[in-house]
Design an enzyme around this catalytic site. Structure first.
Site, short mmCIF file in Angstrom:
data_model
loop_
_atom_site.label_atom_id
_atom_site.label_comp_id
_atom_site.label_asym_id
_atom_site.label_seq_id
_atom_site.Cartn_x
_atom_site.Cartn_y
_atom_site.Cartn_z
N TYR A 40 0.83 -1.22 0.00
CA TYR A 40 0.00 0.00 0.00
C TYR A 40 0.86 1.27 0.00
O TYR A 40 0.36 2.35 -0.26
CB TYR A 40 -0.92 0.05 1.22
CG TYR A 40 -1.90 -1.07 1.36
CD1 TYR A 40 -2.15 -1.99 0.33
CD2 TYR A 40 -2.61 -1.25 2.55
CE1 TYR A 40 -3.05 -3.03 0.49
CE2 TYR A 40 -3.51 -2.28 2.71
CZ TYR A 40 -3.72 -3.17 1.69
OH TYR A 40 -4.62 -4.19 1.86
N HIS A 98 0.33 -11.69 2.26
CA HIS A 98 -0.68 -10.92 1.54
C HIS A 98 -1.36 -11.75 0.45
O HIS A 98 -2.59 -11.71 0.31
CB HIS A 98 -0.03 -9.68 0.93
CG HIS A 98 -1.00 -8.58 0.67
ND1 HIS A 98 -0.63 -7.25 0.66
CD2 HIS A 98 -2.32 -8.59 0.40
CE1 HIS A 98 -1.70 -6.50 0.40
NE2 HIS A 98 -2.72 -7.29 0.23
#
Length: 268
Positions: A40, A98
């Site tokens: 991110y 992730h």
């Protein structure tokens, strides 16, 4: 087993000052669960917002995630330490894989062992996975003690309910965390959800969060607006009827939003 706070602040797509401001507003509103990830590119502003909030670090449940290019033994632990530096903390509460390594380029046995090492080193209190299918969960449970896998974070919203995977995880006492709970805003415009919201004098987002809570799902909605952040927390005041929950259940149309070319073969 530790239970993750039932609602968190997601930070996907929030960067720089917007990320800092949004996390600051969320913490002030009462959120104590913040979710971020290396990819991110907002760990620094997220960490700054936490540090400057005045809230004791131990009162905040902080999650970050290891990206695919760091799953190998060469990069894994170093990448976690970089995340901790960026977040200005000595540990995270939850560290997730992730995405599973595409085509098992890095064997799951390798990166789950490294995940367990990060926990043993005190870099994280708890560990888990994200975007794992049922078959991948079965493999992970063979490689790690089941009680070590705190959660599987997956896409869930009224249009993609992932029932098979949710049932699989919950039946094995693995928590399920729902990202994109509003289907990137699409579900907030749904006529059925709006009608239910009107009956409860509530917002569509509150209805969706109450529906998720009835299913024992953890939700991490994202917002950069103070009013939305504050209103979302009020979902606990809403008690949906079985019929209302069934109406939302009927909205499932297997509409997957997060489906990159490296995604695994989904269960549904």
């Amino acid at each position: 087993m530790m239970h993750i706070p039932a609602i968190g602040m997601g930070t996907y797509r929030l960067t720089d000052q917007v990320a800092f401001d949004s996390v600051s507003m969320a913490l002030k509103a009462g959120y104590r669960h913040i979710d971020t990830a290396t990819i991110y590119q907002n760990e620094i502003p997220v960490g700054q917002a936490i540090s400057k909030s005045g809230i004791p670090r131990d009162d905040i449940f902080l999650t970050t995630k290891v990206w695919m290019n760091n799953l190998s033994a060469k990069n894994f632990i170093d990448s976690v330490k970089v995340s901790l530096d960026n977040l200005d903390t000595s540990y995270v509460d939850l560290l997730l894989i992730h995405w599973p390594s595409p085509n098992n380029q890095v064997p799951m046995s390798e990166y789950l062992s490294l995940l367990a090492n990060a926990r043993a080193m005190g870099l994280t209190q708890y560990i888990g996975v994200s975007n794992f299918t049922i078959n991948q969960m079965k493999t992970a449970m063979d490689l790690l003690p089941r009680e070590h896998i705190l959660t599987n974070q997956i896409e869930i919203h009224p249009y993609l309910q992932n029932k098979k995977l949710v049932d699989f995880c919950q039946s094995r006492h693995i928590l399920v965390t729902a990202y994109m709970p509003f289907a990137v805003g699409q579900a907030l415009k749904d006529d059925t959800i709006i009608q239910i919201a009107n009956l409860h004098n509530a917002t569509p987002s509150q209805i969706i969060l109450a529906w998720m809570d009835s299913k024992n799902l953890i939700a991490i909605p994202s917002s950069s607006k103070q009013a939305n952040l504050e209103n979302n927390l009020l979902y606990t005041q809403i008690e949906l009827t079985n019929h209302e929950c069934q109406l939302i259940d009927s909205l499932d149309k297997k509409q997957r939003i997060a489906d990159p070319d490296f995604a695994p073969d989904w269960d549904e």
